[in-house]
Design a protein around this motif. Structure first.
Motif, PDB file in Angstrom:
ATOM      1  N   LEU A   1      15.782 -24.665  -4.375  1.00  0.00           N
ATOM      2  CA  LEU A   1      14.804 -23.915  -3.600  1.00  0.00           C
ATOM      3  C   LEU A   1      13.721 -24.838  -3.044  1.00  0.00           C
ATOM      4  O   LEU A   1      13.331 -24.737  -1.873  1.00  0.00           O
TER       5      LEU A   1
ATOM      6  N   GLN B   1       7.883 -16.644  -6.737  1.00  0.00           N
ATOM      7  CA  GLN B   1       7.238 -16.434  -5.439  1.00  0.00           C
ATOM      8  C   GLN B   1       8.253 -16.024  -4.377  1.00  0.00           C
ATOM      9  O   GLN B   1       8.011 -15.117  -3.577  1.00  0.00           O
ATOM     10  N   LYS B   2       9.407 -16.688  -4.380  1.00  0.00           N
ATOM     11  CA  LYS B   2      10.444 -16.362  -3.395  1.00  0.00           C
ATOM     12  C   LYS B   2      10.979 -14.948  -3.619  1.00  0.00           C
ATOM     13  O   LYS B   2      11.252 -14.223  -2.654  1.00  0.00           O
TER      14      LYS B   2
ATOM     15  N   GLU C   1       8.728 -12.535  -2.001  1.00  0.00           N
ATOM     16  CA  GLU C   1       8.904 -12.566  -0.546  1.00  0.00           C
ATOM     17  C   GLU C   1      10.153 -11.798  -0.124  1.00  0.00           C
ATOM     18  O   GLU C   1      10.128 -11.042   0.850  1.00  0.00           O
TER      19      GLU C   1
ATOM     20  N   PHE D   1      19.749 -15.250   2.151  1.00  0.00           N
ATOM     21  CA  PHE D   1      18.744 -16.311   2.118  1.00  0.00           C
ATOM     22  C   PHE D   1      19.366 -17.619   1.631  1.00  0.00           C
ATOM     23  O   PHE D   1      19.206 -18.675   2.253  1.00  0.00           O
TER      24      PHE D   1
ATOM     25  N   LEU E   1      17.942 -15.874  -8.543  1.00  0.00           N
ATOM     26  CA  LEU E   1      17.272 -14.818  -7.774  1.00  0.00           C
ATOM     27  C   LEU E   1      17.744 -13.435  -8.205  1.00  0.00           C
ATOM     28  O   LEU E   1      16.964 -12.470  -8.201  1.00  0.00           O
TER      29      LEU E   1
ATOM     30  N   LYS F   1      15.306 -26.978  -0.434  1.00  0.00           N
ATOM     31  CA  LYS F   1      15.994 -26.162   0.570  1.00  0.00           C
ATOM     32  C   LYS F   1      17.382 -26.738   0.906  1.00  0.00           C
ATOM     33  O   LYS F   1      17.837 -26.662   2.047  1.00  0.00           O
TER      34      LYS F   1
END
Length: 203
Positions: free
Chosen positions: A76, A29-30, A33, A52, A93, A79
């Motif tokens: 993630l 999902q990230k 985005e 990020f 990522l 955070k």
């Protein structure tokens, strides 16, 4: 410094690992985005993913958190994480998009003076296809006195290793997170105590 690849196979730097679990739904999902609105350029995505993790995922020591994260998905979700788990997240990522990403290390003074002891610090290396070379990126997180940036021209890491003070810049780009760094994240429950007393001091 000349970087040395642990493996000559780029594919070895794109594999999913227990700690680099890029098929985890939250990570997928990230990625969507991060890619939204970007040009179809791996370079633009690398920069955005790096920034990020550097800026939006807090370093646990900086926020004085006791939480320990280990895997990319944990970092993630919470955070936050120390450099070891933040490296896992950035690798996830990038690897999810087929971008080779590895793990690099430094031996640094833990505090401001030698009497505080040493610790192993982790950062990433990423292969830039358009440049046909690897660059190192440090997503530890910037703060006063620490300014790491994405740069193709000159390496801009969080900490320059000072050999006079016994610090070491290890040249190897590893395909997996070093076992010592992952073990310490599994063995303790209080991040602040772990950070002060139990981080590995050498590879």
């Amino acid at each position: 410094m000349k970087l040395i690849c642990e493996s000559l196979e780029k594919e070895d730097y794109t594999q999913e690992l227990p700690e680099v679990n890029f098929t985890y739904p939250l990570i997928q999902q990230k990625i969507c985005e991060l890619k939204r609105g970007l040009p179809h350029s791996s370079l633009a995505y690398i920069k955005k993913a790096y920034e990020f993790v550097r800026d939006e995922v807090s370093h646990s020591w900086d926020i004085q958190s006791e939480i320990i994260t280990k895997t990319a998905s944990e970092a993630l979700k919470e955070k936050e994480g120390i450099c070891y788990s933040k490296c896992n997240l950035l690798a996830a990522l990038l690897r999810a998009e087929g971008i080779p990403a590895g793990f690099c290390y430094q031996r640094l003074i833990l505090g401001d003076t030698i009497d505080t002891g040493y610790c192993i610090h982790a950062l990433n290396a990423v292969y830039i296809k358009s440049e046909d070379r690897w660059i190192r990126l440090d997503a530890r997180g910037n703060k006063e006195g620490v300014q790491a940036d994405f740069s193709l021209k000159k390496e801009k890491l969080a900490f320059p290793a000072n050999s006079i003070r016994g610090e070491i810049d290890y040249p190897v780009i590893y395909t997996k997170p070093h076992k010592k760094t992952m073990d310490v994240l599994s063995q303790y429950e209080d991040c602040l105590d772990m950070y002060l007393h139990y981080l590995p001091t050498e590879l």
